[in-house]
Every structure is written in C-alpha cells, then in structure tokens.
Write a protein that holds these residues in place. Structure first.
Motif, PDB file in Angstrom:
ATOM      1  N   ALA A  90     -27.578 -64.869   0.858  1.00  0.00           N
ATOM      2  CA  ALA A  90     -27.052 -63.557   1.218  1.00  0.00           C
ATOM      3  C   ALA A  90     -25.516 -63.555   0.683  1.00  0.00           C
ATOM      4  CB  ALA A  90     -27.235 -63.015   2.477  1.00  0.00           C
ATOM      5  N   ARG A 137     -22.018 -61.117   0.707  1.00  0.00           N
ATOM      6  CA  ARG A 137     -21.495 -59.889   1.112  1.00  0.00           C
ATOM      7  C   ARG A 137     -20.233 -59.536   0.082  1.00  0.00           C
ATOM      8  NH1 ARG A 137     -20.871 -57.034   6.231  1.00  0.00           N
ATOM      9  NH2 ARG A 137     -22.382 -58.268   6.800  1.00  0.00           N
ATOM     10  N   TYR A 176     -19.691 -49.888   0.608  1.00  0.00           N
ATOM     11  CA  TYR A 176     -19.290 -50.909   1.459  1.00  0.00           C
ATOM     12  C   TYR A 176     -17.720 -51.162   0.800  1.00  0.00           C
ATOM     13  CZ  TYR A 176     -18.809 -54.969   4.710  1.00  0.00           C
ATOM     14  OH  TYR A 176     -18.369 -55.723   5.435  1.00  0.00           O
ATOM     15  N   SER A 218     -14.276 -60.042  -3.786  1.00  0.00           N
ATOM     16  CA  SER A 218     -15.770 -60.331  -3.385  1.00  0.00           C
ATOM     17  C   SER A 218     -16.524 -59.816  -4.514  1.00  0.00           C
ATOM     18  CB  SER A 218     -16.040 -59.731  -2.213  1.00  0.00           C
ATOM     19  OG  SER A 218     -15.690 -58.529  -2.136  1.00  0.00           O
ATOM     20  N   GLN A 266     -32.411 -57.105   4.601  1.00  0.00           N
ATOM     21  CA  GLN A 266     -31.510 -56.235   4.981  1.00  0.00           C
ATOM     22  C   GLN A 266     -31.908 -54.490   4.823  1.00  0.00           C
ATOM     23  OE1 GLN A 266     -29.159 -58.833   6.452  1.00  0.00           O
ATOM     24  NE2 GLN A 266     -28.564 -56.632   6.412  1.00  0.00           N
ATOM     25  N   LEU A 320     -24.564 -55.296   4.024  1.00  0.00           N
ATOM     26  CA  LEU A 320     -25.025 -56.660   3.038  1.00  0.00           C
ATOM     27  C   LEU A 320     -26.330 -56.190   2.296  1.00  0.00           C
ATOM     28  CD1 LEU A 320     -24.758 -59.450   2.792  1.00  0.00           C
ATOM     29  CD2 LEU A 320     -25.907 -59.921   4.787  1.00  0.00           C
ATOM     30  N   LYS A 349     -28.762 -60.806  -2.197  1.00  0.00           N
ATOM     31  CA  LYS A 349     -29.018 -62.096  -2.054  1.00  0.00           C
ATOM     32  C   LYS A 349     -29.473 -62.378  -3.457  1.00  0.00           C
ATOM     33  CE  LYS A 349     -33.999 -61.766  -1.596  1.00  0.00           C
ATOM     34  NZ  LYS A 349     -34.705 -62.589  -2.389  1.00  0.00           N
ATOM     35  N   ASN A 399     -26.926 -58.554  11.431  1.00  0.00           N
ATOM     36  CA  ASN A 399     -25.934 -59.374  10.801  1.00  0.00           C
ATOM     37  C   ASN A 399     -24.851 -59.508  11.238  1.00  0.00           C
ATOM     38  OD1 ASN A 399     -25.314 -57.063   9.771  1.00  0.00           O
ATOM     39  ND2 ASN A 399     -25.720 -57.525   7.577  1.00  0.00           N
ATOM     40  N   GLY A 412     -23.394 -63.330   5.336  1.00  0.00           N
ATOM     41  CA  GLY A 412     -23.295 -63.247   3.973  1.00  0.00           C
ATOM     42  C   GLY A 412     -21.851 -63.577   3.563  1.00  0.00           C
ATOM     43  N   SER A 413     -20.756 -63.712   4.531  1.00  0.00           N
ATOM     44  CA  SER A 413     -19.478 -64.136   3.990  1.00  0.00           C
ATOM     45  C   SER A 413     -19.013 -65.350   3.655  1.00  0.00           C
ATOM     46  CB  SER A 413     -18.584 -63.710   5.359  1.00  0.00           C
ATOM     47  OG  SER A 413     -18.816 -62.365   5.667  1.00  0.00           O
ATOM     48  N   THR A 421     -19.758 -65.810  -0.220  1.00  0.00           N
ATOM     49  CA  THR A 421     -18.780 -65.055  -1.059  1.00  0.00           C
ATOM     50  C   THR A 421     -17.458 -65.858  -0.932  1.00  0.00           C
ATOM     51  OG1 THR A 421     -20.008 -63.314  -0.527  1.00  0.00           O
ATOM     52  CG2 THR A 421     -17.970 -63.004  -1.362  1.00  0.00           C
TER      53      THR A 421
END
Ligand SMILES: Cc1cc2nc3c(=O)[nH]c(=O)nc-3n(C[C@H](O)[C@H](O)[C@H](O)COP(=O)(O)OP(=O)(O)OC[C@H]3O[C@@H](n4cnc5c(N)ncnc54)[C@H](O)[C@@H]3O)c2cc1C
Length: 513
Positions: free
Chosen positions: A56, A58, A87, A116, A137, A151, A154, A320, A488-489, A492
């Motif tokens: 995943a 982000r 987002y 990102s 998600q 998020l 993936k 999440n 998910g950070s 990234t």
C-alpha cells in the motif's frame, strides 16, 4: 554470480523498498556509476520487510482520473461506480500531523507529501505494477465502490510483487546485489567523509572491505531485536511477535553512531504495531502467509481482553488511521492477547485474506454463550465477557442497521459506556458468531537517524553538518512517525527519500570522478 567487489561508486546497505529505490535513482542519475547493494539476509529472504507488505502506497491525488493511468486492474464499468475523493497535499500533511500529535518533522513530512505522487509515477515508469486497492481500501455499498482513508493504491501481489518488480528494475539498470553480506562498520577518512564499509562475507564468514564514494543506509529498524525492543520500547516489547523479516535487528543504527557520530532522531520509544494472529510465529513473519496474519477487522465488531473487558474504542477512526497503534493496546493487556468478536451482521464484511479458515483459527458458535464457552478454552473469562456483550448491546439500542456504513465514519456510536465505540456500533446478538484470538505484531520501529530533508544525508552529532557521502533512508530514517501512522506512508517515504538519496549520492560521486 559476480564476486563481491572491493570497491564500488555507491554502496547501498539493504535490499528493501528504500534501498532499491535509492539504487534505481542513483543508476538513473548517472548510468556510468558502479552501484552495489548488499543485504545481510540470504537471497531467500530478499526484500526485507518490504516483501511482507500489502504494497500500500499513500499519495496525494486529484481523484480517480489521476490514478487510472497508474493502475492495471480497473474496468470502465468499475470505474463508473468508483468514488475516490481527491487526497490533497493538505489532507496528507494534516493526517501526518494528526497521527503524530504534531511531532512529525515539518521539513521531512513536507518533502514526503510533496514528492509522494511523483515518486509513485516514477516507480510505475520503472515497471512497478500498481493497482487500485479494492480489497483493502474500498467497500461496495449501494452499488458504489467507495474508497476511504486517503489510501487507494497498492502494488500487484502486494510486497511480493513489489520486490519482484524492483529487483527486476535495479538489475536491468546494471546494479549488482549481494546477499548474506552483513555490513559491520562504516569507514571514513580523517575529514569525516565516507570511504567504505566493512562487511562479512563467505562461509565461514570473513571480514572484507568495500571502498565506496558514497554509502546509503537502508537496513531497516530494530523491530526484530528483542533486546533493543525491551530497551527502547519498554517492558513487554521483547515478547511482541515480529511481522516481517528477522534480519532488521538495528545494528546499523548503532554502527552509524559509533563510527561517524550520526545523530539520532525521532520516536525511539515508538513503533508501528498491529493486532496479529495469536498463533503466528514469534521471531519473524512467514513468507507464504505474510501479511495475512494481520487481523484488522476490529472496527466491524468488538475487541475484549482475556478478562472479557473491552479496552479500546474499536471505531474511533477509519481502520488505516488506527491499526498501527491497536497492537500497542493489545500488548498492554494481560497475557498480551485479545479476542475480536462479530455476529452475522458484519461477518460478511471481514476480508477473506485475513479471516478465512485456512489462515486463522476461527472460533464459531450459534449463540453468544457457546462462543464464550469455546473462547474460555483458549483463555477468555467467559462470565465477564457475557456481561461486557450485554452492556455493549444495551448501549447501542436504537442504532439502525440501515444507517451503518463502513466506508465513512457513520456516527453509530455506543451510549454511556466507559470505553465508547464511536462508529459502526451495531448489537452483537445475531447468530452465527465468530471470534479470533490476537496478540501484538510489531511492524517497524520509529526511532532512527537525523537526515537533511533535501538529500537524506546523515547529520553528524559532532559537527552538526552532513556526514559527507553518507545517506539514510527507509525505516532507519527518524523523525517522520511518532505514536501513530497513516497506513501506506512507510513505502512512500522509502521511495521519496530513497530517490533523493540515490540522486544526491550519484551527483556527489560523479563530481568526485
Ligand atoms: C507485514 C508488514 C506489512 C506492511 N505493509 C505496509 C504497506 O502496505 N505499506 C507501507 O507503506 N508499509 C508497510 N509496512 C511497513 C514497511 O515494511 C516499511 O515501511 C518498508 O517496507 C521498509 O522498507 P525498508 O527498505 O526501510 O526496510 P526493509 O524492507 O526491511 O529492508 C531492510 C533490509 O536491510 C537488511 N539489513 C539489516 N541489517 C543489515 C546489515 N547490517 N547489513 C546488510 N543488510 C542489512 C535486511 O535484511 C533487510 O532486507 C509493512 C511492514 C510489514 C512487516
């Protein structure tokens, strides 16, 4: 297979997402350079923690049209039914601020947010296959496929696919990778600039030196080291289950401090820790079951400890934004265990990959009494549990199933409970019932080294300046995550700073030539 070189232009320590992103970026910046990756693990454990991820990522985006060109799994019919709110950079930054109680380093988190989207487009351009994360998600509700939690992306086949694609990309770019080669020391000249690394190689292991113009540390945190966990995270943490690689034992953090006075940064008592199958192995993840030991269905039901008491608001935010701290709450319970419980109303919403019979011991029953008796055999105080369920059911009276919506914070909360459940609270009284037993699974540690945000160059405690030629990325980089974490950070961040470090290292070595 080529021999371990005695010199290279850039040496990268660690074959996970951060290290491979750095390798790819360095090779792209200057294709004439010799770039080498070493990893302590055998090749059968290639990819470190990254292999175990859900893949995943982000990223900021402007909604579905911005994401569709990146993904390979969405038909036009599906696309017409998808709701993905944009987002924005502000959303991502405010999530990082909120999750970390405003402790995240402003410059590092701004860099993460700012790069990102371009980081993911860059990976995609190098053959990393992205998909919309329908299974994790999104919920299908009223014929709409609603994504939630900021998020949406993936990688295909999760971390296994990500590592397969990244290894392919770096090897194509001419990078050599050597496994079973732990780094043990950093070498610097009298001016403090990095000149190489000492490693162990061969069987039996012998010491060797690899001279390098720049070194990028990407060797993970200390999550697989019980002694360091107890030392930095606190009592009881030595007993947490390890979700990923057993090779992230944190020694390079100490080596960097010892050999080049690297400055520590970030939340050394903090970590990412989830609710994890109580039957999972202790010291490492399982390369086949991988991330499926995660048990993240608690927002759909309730969670009680072995004494039968609820101990956390299961619905205080979207999953999440809560899953990475829920494990810490489980670890604090008697015996470090808890039971997740659902009834027929929400059972069907549990994700198959985490809750199917093949991957978890399902405790099933046709009445709540029977469920209590069965759970008592594996450590639950059944009497107190029945009382807890009764009190919980009384507190959700009037909550309408028609208003229940797992894709938003639906506001269906409990009333007058000491520990509320703030959203998705329906009674637990409709057979059949299901429970699973969970414990705490540590993902990665938050403490690391201080770096310059522009280049990920390591900062020296002795000079307050960058250590010339030394960079640090991935889990080893401290200062972004504190207390909690927006899902998910990590991947990234590994790519954003890996990319910056690879570029900076290649430019430095190019100028030195
Ligand atoms: C089960 C699980 C699921 C996850 N899911 C996600 C997700 O979906 N999205 C997300 O963003 N994050 C996720 N994470 C977090 C994620 O793993 C990390 O943020 C990221 O993958 C770490 O990348 P890395 O390159 O820093 O470390 P790693 O991928 O762990 O790589 C570090 C490498 O360094 C090697 N190494 C260690 N010491 C030495 C040494 N002395 N010498 C040489 N090599 C050494 C190790 O063997 C390892 O291969 C998950 C983690 C786990 C465990």
């Amino acid at each position: 297979m080529s021999c371990l070189p005695s010199s290279t232009d850039i040496l990268i320590i660690g074959s996970g997402n951060a290290g491979l992103s750095a390798a790819l970026s360095a090779a792209q910046t200057n294709p004439t350079l010799k770039i080498t990756v070493i990893d302590k693990s055998p090749e059968t454990w290639a990819g470190g923690n990254t292999y175990f991820t859900a893949g995943a990522f982000r990223t900021t985006h402007n909604g579905l049209p911005d994401l569709l060109p990146l993904v390979n799994n969405t038909t036009p019919e599906q696309a017409s039914r998808i709701d993905i709110p944009p987002y924005t950079a502000q959303d991502f930054q405010s999530d990082l601020n909120r999750m970390t109680n405003n402790r995240t380093d402003p410059a590092l988190s701004a860099a993460l947010v700012q790069d990102s989207h371009s980081a993911i487009s860059w990976l995609s351009a190098h053959g990393i296959r992205f998909q919309l994360s329908f299974n994790r998600q999104a919920y299908e509700h009223n014929n709409r496929i609603k994504f939630w939690g900021g998020l949406a992306l993936k990688t295909q086949n999760g971390g296994k696919g990500l590592i397969e694609d990244e290894l392919h990309a770096v090897r194509n770019a001419g990078v050599n990778i050597f496994f079973s080669t732990p780094a043990t020391a950093l070498l610097a000249n009298p001016e403090g600039a990095l000149t190489g690394v000492q490693v162990l190689t061969g069987t039996p292991p012998r010491q060797a030196t690899i001279h390098a113009g720049a070194v990028i540390l990407a060797a993970g945190g200390f999550e697989a080291n019980p002694r360091l966990r107890a030392q930095y995270l606190g009592p009881g943490w030595d007993c947490a289950r390890v979700r990923g690689t057993p090779y992230n034992t944190g020694e390079m953090l100490g080596v960097a401090e010892r050999d080049v006075h690297a400055r520590s940064a970030g939340n050394w008592s903090g970590c990412h820790c989830v609710a994890w199958d109580a039957d999972a192995p202790a010291g490492s993840g399982d390369r086949v079951v991988s991330n499926e030991y995660t048990k993240s269905g608690y927002p759909l039901g309730i969670m009680v400890n072995g004494d039968g008491e609820r101990f956390v608001d299961e619905g205080f935010d979207m999953r999440n934004y809560t899953y990475a701290m829920v494990g810490r709450r489980v670890l604090a319970q008697p015996g470090q265990v808890a039971f997740q419980v659902w009834d027929a109303r929400t059972l069907g919403w549990l994700r198959d990959e985490e809750y199917r019979g093949e991957v978890v011991r399902r405790i099933e029953a046709d009445s709540i009494q029977e469920l209590a008796e069965k759970c008592a055999l594996v450590g639950l105080d059944s009497g107190r549990f029945l009382k807890t369920v009764q009190e919980y059911n009384a507190s959700v009276e009037g909550n309408e199933v028609e208003s229940w919506d797992p894709a938003v914070k639906d506001g269906l909360g409990t009333k007058n409970l000491a520990i509320p459940k703030s959203n998705w609270a329906l009674p637990i009284d409709k057979p059949p019932f299901l429970a699973v037993k969970v414990t705490a699974g540590i993902t990665f540690t938050f403490g690391g080294l201080a770096v310059s945000p522009e280049t990920a160059a390591v900062i020296s405690e002795a000079t307050d300046e960058e250590v010339p030629g030394l960079y640090c990325v991935g889990e080893m980089l401290g200062g972004i995550f504190y207390d909690n974490y927006p899902g998910g950070s990590g991947l990234t961040a590994g790519t954003v700073f890996g990319r910056r470090a690879g570029r900076a290292a290649a430019e430095r070595v190019g100028q030195m030539k």
